[in-house]
Design an enzyme around this catalytic site. Structure first.
Site, mmCIF file in Angstrom:
data_model
loop_
_atom_site.group_PDB
_atom_site.id
_atom_site.type_symbol
_atom_site.label_atom_id
_atom_site.label_comp_id
_atom_site.label_asym_id
_atom_site.label_seq_id
_atom_site.Cartn_x
_atom_site.Cartn_y
_atom_site.Cartn_z
ATOM 1 N N HIS A 85 65.717 48.522 29.381
ATOM 2 C CA HIS A 85 66.032 47.452 28.428
ATOM 3 C C HIS A 85 67.238 46.641 28.860
ATOM 4 C CE1 HIS A 85 63.839 49.642 24.938
ATOM 5 N NE2 HIS A 85 63.051 49.146 25.845
ATOM 6 N N GLU A 128 39.413 26.053 36.167
ATOM 7 C CA GLU A 128 39.934 27.386 36.479
ATOM 8 C C GLU A 128 38.824 28.355 36.864
ATOM 9 O OE1 GLU A 128 42.129 28.553 32.948
ATOM 10 O OE2 GLU A 128 40.874 27.275 31.725
ATOM 11 N N ASP A 161 44.135 31.623 36.421
ATOM 12 C CA ASP A 161 42.765 32.134 36.344
ATOM 13 C C ASP A 161 41.970 31.774 37.595
ATOM 14 O OD1 ASP A 161 42.725 33.620 34.024
ATOM 15 O OD2 ASP A 161 42.449 31.865 32.747
ATOM 16 N N CYS A 167 48.634 22.912 36.056
ATOM 17 C CA CYS A 167 49.514 23.471 35.028
ATOM 18 C C CYS A 167 49.695 24.981 35.156
ATOM 19 C CB CYS A 167 48.987 23.124 33.641
ATOM 20 S SG CYS A 167 47.372 23.796 33.302
#
Lengths: 579, 91
Positions: A195, A439, A463, A510
């Site tokens: 963490h 994609e 993708d 993008c």
């Protein structure tokens, strides 16, 4: 003699500063027997300590800046809940009463019992959560021993500019220390998923973890160098080495200043060509970071968040309000909304008709496929987007197109919705551009078809890469193939860019590839003229664009089509870098 | 009063770790119903963060979720939705 220690650099950046050793948190408890009449007051003492420890965390929580990443608060929330769990409020009380022992000892017994459970866990990430148990107990023990919280260790003194060296830091300590102005920290415990490591990145403090025995090797007050990028800690550095790191630090600062100054600069190449550079938005919380980097448009506004963590899909009205809100937040810059790209696996049971347990959701009913399968979902969103288009410059794009047939079905729904709105005399932008995400490899290969049918295309590389390379992004054994510079991926991108040129249809990118500075020149050479990137990457990409001349790239475009291996692509990238 | 049982599979990359467990418990605590999670022979109170964390449910673990009480149906839909949405995490 210079001492260089190699750990794990978990948060980038360089810091030079005096060591501040954090003392061992609290003495290891020993057992002290109680008289019968002392027991209840000991129970009270424990309860008061747990309450005080909770107050400490709550007080840190209230001082977290509003624009801090959400995970900072989440870590602290988890510790606060643990403190108030029966494991710490109930069981130790039982132990005090049963054994007639002091609160510290009861806590230590309970801590050891819990740690045994965690250290026996098979999952390595869950196993490291014993750190959370230790941190929570330590905090209570500190209160019991009357010690101040870690960040106030150096009483009255300022921690500004110091390098904290500790065995370990809790998430709350890390936040407090950052607020106290520390320059960096190095700790003995921890790995990349600890963490504290995640927090250091969020807070922008250079940090190294996993340096065993560190506290024995360093003296309080000596000057050390922390190179959080390389994961190296340097002590006893000579003047030459210090000069080197001071220079590196200056360069880093210059680079950051240069980036900030680019906020207002145009996205122009050296030879004066304008390159469109926009930002991606995933959550409403991203607006602040998009404004901070001065983006002139939103190239991808994801709408999935509207559908998550709820039992019913968002209504048309709710969506309309959200979409119109974008113009307010973004000062009227152009925005490209993507219709929802959810997988059937992400839908909630109550409004889900299909099987939730697709083995491979990435290849299943998702994106446009799901929308066509659930037309009322699509129609509500189309109505909301069209109605919002009357209030600002809006474009709409469709995710996961695979076939022309799907696109026609989508267009038929769109036309239907437009007719409806006209009948209702509801205003909308009749000429709102409609685009598609490329994609799926089949769509990339047939990009001509889609370039002719749509107003613009946008390449979603994340993708596209996984579908082209036939890899599951969650499968670590094949993740090495997830590389944007595979020649197969590059040729598909080329296919789309060329189709765009032939049909005079603008093509944007993008995916993550667009925001990776290593590939900006390559993509420009291939003909890409529109980038939409994560806000954190926008200024870095702009910097590369402004240092590139398209003319110097002219000979590279054709060469990218002949590349046969990732190694060859990398060689070409080095050549481009050197321009 | 109704009692519902459902099998859930933990599908986020890091499993039921502290933050995920915290989100689960926060949501579970909003309901009046009694909420239990069962993994093999171990059972945890769905409203106790330590209990949930100590189930050691990593990615791919199957758990039985048992909810009993007046708002059991709503609780089931929301909790199952949260698990399937990977606790809102990206992976």
């Amino acid at each position: 003699m210079t001492l260089a220690l190699h750990g794990l650099g978990v948060s980038r950046g360089i810091a030079i500063g005096a060591v501040h050793l954090l003392k061992r948190d609290a003495p290891e408890p020993t057992e002290r027997g109680l008289e019968t009449d002392e027991i209840e007051s000991e129970v009270e003492r424990l309860r008061a300590a747990v309450a005080a420890a909770s107050d400490q965390i709550r007080s840190v929580l209230t001082r977290i800046p509003a624009d801090a990443p959400g995970d900072i608060g989440a870590f602290l929330d988890a510790h606060l809940m643990m403190l108030n769990d029966a494991a710490f409020t109930g069981e130790p009380v039982r132990l005090i009463r049963e054994r007639a022992c002091n609160a510290e000892w009861a806590l230590a017994l309970q801590r050891d019992a819990l740690m045994r459970v965690f250290s026996a866990m098979e999952d390595p990430y869950l196993r490291t959560r014993q750190d959370d148990v230790r941190h929570v107990v330590e905090r209570i023990l500190r209160v019991l021993s009357g010690a101040a919280p870690v960040a106030h260790d150096k009483e009255g003194e300022n921690l500004h500019g110091l390098v904290i060296v500790a065995e370990d830091l809790t998430p709350a300590d890390t936040v407090q220390l950052q607020q106290a102005g520390i320059a960096a920290f190095a700790i003995e415990h921890g790995g990349p998923t600890a963490h504290t490591a995640i927090l250091a990145r969020s807070l922008g403090i250079p940090a190294i973890v996993g340096l065993p025995n560190l506290r024995r090797l360093l003296r309080d007050g000596e000057t050390i160098v922390i190179d959080g990028t390389a994961g190296v800690l340097i002590a006893l550095a000579d003047e030459a080495l210090l000069r080197f790191y001071r220079e590196r630090k200056r360069q880093e600062r210059r680079y950051q200043t240069e980036l900030i100054q680019l906020r207002e600069a145009e996205s122009l190449t050296l030879d004066g060509m304008a390159i469109e550079l926009q930002a991606n938005i995933e959550l409403t919380a991203d607006f602040a970071s998009v404004r901070r980097v001065g983006a002139r448009g939103v190239g991808l506004y994801r709408t999935e968040f509207l559908y998550m963590n709820r039992t019913t899909p968002p209504s048309e009205e709710e969506q309309f309000e959200t979409y119109v809100g974008i113009f307010r937040e973004m000062d009227g810059v152009p925005v490209t909304i993507r219709t929802v790209d959810l997988g059937a696996d992400k839908l909630n049971l109550s409004w889900q008709r299909t099987s939730a347990s697709a083995v491979n959701p990435a290849l299943g009913l998702r994106g446009l496929r799901l929308c066509l399968h659930e037309p009322e979902l699509l129609i509500a969103q189309l109505r909301a987007i069209l109605r919002a288009s009357a209030f600002g410059p809006l474009r709409m794009m469709v995710p996961m197109i695979s076939t022309l047939q799907e696109l026609r079905q989508f267009m038929a729904h769109l036309e239907e919705v437009r007719k409806e709105l006209r009948r209702e005399e509801c205003e909308f932008d009749e000429s709102m551009p409609i685009g598609g995400m490329i994609e799926v490899p089949a769509a990339a290969l047939c990009a001509d078809t889609f370039a002719a049918a749509l107003d613009f295309l946008s390449i979603g590389t994340n993708d596209l890469i996984q579908y082209t390379m036939a890899i599951d992004r969650d499968n670590e054994e094949v993740s090495y193939l997830y590389d944007p510079i595979n020649p197969g991926v590059l040729r598909l991108i080329d296919c789309v860019l060329q189709a765009g040129l032939r049909h005079a249809t603008p093509v944007a990118m993008c995916g993550e590839m667009a925001g990776d500075t290593r590939y900006v020149r390559l993509l420009l050479a291939m003909g890409l003229r529109s980038f939409s990137v994560h806000p954190a990457a926008l200024l870095e990409v702009k910097r590369v664009i402004r240092r590139t001349s398209l003319e110097s790239l002219a000979s590279f475009g054709a060469r990218t089509r002949l590349l046969e291996s990732c190694a060859e692509v990398r060689d070409l990238l080095s050549e481009l870098e050197a321009l | 009063m109704s009692s519902l049982t459902s099998t859930i599979t933990i599908c986020n990359k890091l499993g039921l770790h502290a933050r995920a467990a915290a989100r689960f418990v926060q949501l579970a605590s909003r309901f009046e119903s009694e909420i239990r999670l069962i993994r093999g022979s171990r059972e945890a109170n769905g409203k106790s963060i330590m209990g949930v964390m100590m189930l050691a449910a990593g990615k791919g673990t199957e758990l039985a979720l048992i909810i009993e009480g007046s708002d059991a149906e709503e609780a089931m839909v929301e909790l199952v939705g949260m698990v399937e949405n990977r606790f809102g995490e990206s992976e």
